[in-house]
Design a protein around this motif. Structure first.
Motif, PDB file in Angstrom:
ATOM      1  N   ASP A 130      -1.799  -3.066   7.581  1.00 56.14           N
ATOM      2  CA  ASP A 130      -1.783  -1.946   6.630  1.00 56.14           C
ATOM      3  C   ASP A 130      -0.692  -1.990   5.565  1.00 56.14           C
ATOM      4  O   ASP A 130      -0.710  -1.171   4.649  1.00 56.14           O
ATOM      5  CB  ASP A 130      -1.614  -0.618   7.406  1.00 56.14           C
ATOM      6  CG  ASP A 130      -2.674  -0.424   8.469  1.00 56.14           C
ATOM      7  OD1 ASP A 130      -3.823  -0.836   8.242  1.00 56.14           O
ATOM      8  OD2 ASP A 130      -2.345   0.123   9.543  1.00 56.14           O
ATOM      9  N   ARG A 157       0.205   4.564   8.939  1.00 55.95           N
ATOM     10  CA  ARG A 157      -0.812   5.397   9.600  1.00 55.95           C
ATOM     11  C   ARG A 157      -0.943   5.077  11.088  1.00 55.95           C
ATOM     12  O   ARG A 157      -1.393   5.915  11.872  1.00 55.95           O
ATOM     13  CB  ARG A 157      -2.164   5.257   8.896  1.00 55.95           C
ATOM     14  CG  ARG A 157      -2.804   3.900   8.970  1.00 55.95           C
ATOM     15  CD  ARG A 157      -4.059   3.833   8.106  1.00 55.95           C
ATOM     16  NE  ARG A 157      -4.737   2.559   8.211  1.00 55.95           N
ATOM     17  CZ  ARG A 157      -5.662   2.281   9.133  1.00 55.95           C
ATOM     18  NH1 ARG A 157      -5.983   3.198  10.027  1.00 55.95           N
ATOM     19  NH2 ARG A 157      -6.248   1.111   9.170  1.00 55.95           N
ATOM     20  N   ASP A 181      -0.581   5.042   3.984  1.00 51.50           N
ATOM     21  CA  ASP A 181      -1.420   3.993   4.567  1.00 51.50           C
ATOM     22  C   ASP A 181      -0.596   3.020   5.399  1.00 51.50           C
ATOM     23  O   ASP A 181      -1.043   2.567   6.462  1.00 51.50           O
ATOM     24  CB  ASP A 181      -2.146   3.226   3.462  1.00 51.50           C
ATOM     25  CG  ASP A 181      -3.153   4.079   2.717  1.00 51.50           C
ATOM     26  OD1 ASP A 181      -3.654   5.051   3.314  1.00 51.50           O
ATOM     27  OD2 ASP A 181      -3.417   3.786   1.544  1.00 51.50           O
ATOM     28  N   LYS A 207       0.851  -1.193   0.000  1.00 53.66           N
ATOM     29  CA  LYS A 207       0.000   0.000   0.000  1.00 53.66           C
ATOM     30  C   LYS A 207       0.885   1.241   0.000  1.00 53.66           C
ATOM     31  O   LYS A 207       2.083   1.154   0.294  1.00 53.66           O
ATOM     32  CB  LYS A 207      -0.894   0.000   1.244  1.00 53.66           C
ATOM     33  CG  LYS A 207      -1.974  -1.066   1.244  1.00 53.66           C
ATOM     34  CD  LYS A 207      -2.823  -0.958   2.501  1.00 53.66           C
ATOM     35  CE  LYS A 207      -3.919  -2.014   2.518  1.00 53.66           C
ATOM     36  NZ  LYS A 207      -4.717  -1.949   3.760  1.00 53.66           N
TER      37      LYS A 207
END
Length: 220
Positions: free
Chosen positions: A84, A72, A69, A65
């Motif tokens: 993530d 985060r 992201d 990703k």
């Protein structure tokens, strides 16, 4: 290559090519960060090709990703790494589903450029029906990917051995912070994964890789 390792890889290739599907056989090379997944997958691919089967190589690292992201929850969060870091939807839609029972065999081996931090736009390739897909990476047996593998290998390695290998490998990329990342993010994320999934028990084969020259192949 050490004869013991060559024999283990040969045996593993035989087990994989014996799997019969009406679509390409999708193989997960799963395990801890630093356990030796990529090396094994790279050695396995020519062994499969030598048995008259096309082999497609891919890695979960081609399906990250975006950085925003990934981090985060914080740069050192183990939950952030597990939840993530990787785009499982893209992994399914670009690679696993097209090569699955209802797919058209038009696939892409990557969907994201990690270093440029942007999606990749590539033309799909057409897979032979008899091909074998070998994907290496962490968390490959997670619930989001259940039912998308025809054969799973768990590359088994003591956690501390894997941590030391991984940190040595990545020191040039991450610099002085590499030890903290492995201690606080990567290795604790493996425990999060194994608490969610019986990745060891669900694998068709355990490839015990503490001593890479003398691995042990354990079939289910």
């Amino acid at each position: 290559m050490n004869p013991d390792r060559a024999a283990a890889i040969s045996r593993l290739a035989e087990l994989i090519v014996a799997v019969e599907r009406r679509h390409p056989v999708r193989v997960a090379i799963d395990g801890f960060t630093g356990s030796g997944k990529t090396v094994l997958a790279n050695e396995l691919a020519p062994a499969i090709r030598s048995r008259a089967r096309p082999c497609i190589r891919a890695s979960v690292d081609g399906f990250h990703k975006p950085r925003l992201d990934r981090y985060r929850r914080g740069r050192e969060s183990p939950e952030g790494y597990y939840q993530d870091a990787f785009d499982t939807k893209a992994l399914r839609s670009l690679l696993l589903d097209p090569l699955g029972p209802r797919g058209d065999r038009r696939y892409q081996t990557a969907g994201f450029d990690l270093h440029a931090d942007r999606p990749l736009a590539g033309a799909p390739r057409q897979a032979d029906r008899h091909a074998v897909l070998v994907v290496d990476g962490v968390f490959l047996q997670r619930p989001e990917l259940e039912g998308h593998w025809d054969f799973a290998v768990w590359v088994e390695c003591d956690l501390e051995v894997a941590r030391a290998r991984g940190a040595a490998r990545d020191r040039g990329s991450f610099g002085p912070e590499v030890d903290a990342l492995y201690r606080e993010r990567y290795m604790p994320a493996m425990k999060v994964y194994l608490a969610a999934v019986d990745a060891v028990g669900n694998a068709h084969v355990r490839f015990v890789n503490n001593d890479p020259d003398h691995p042990v192949l354990i079939t289910r």
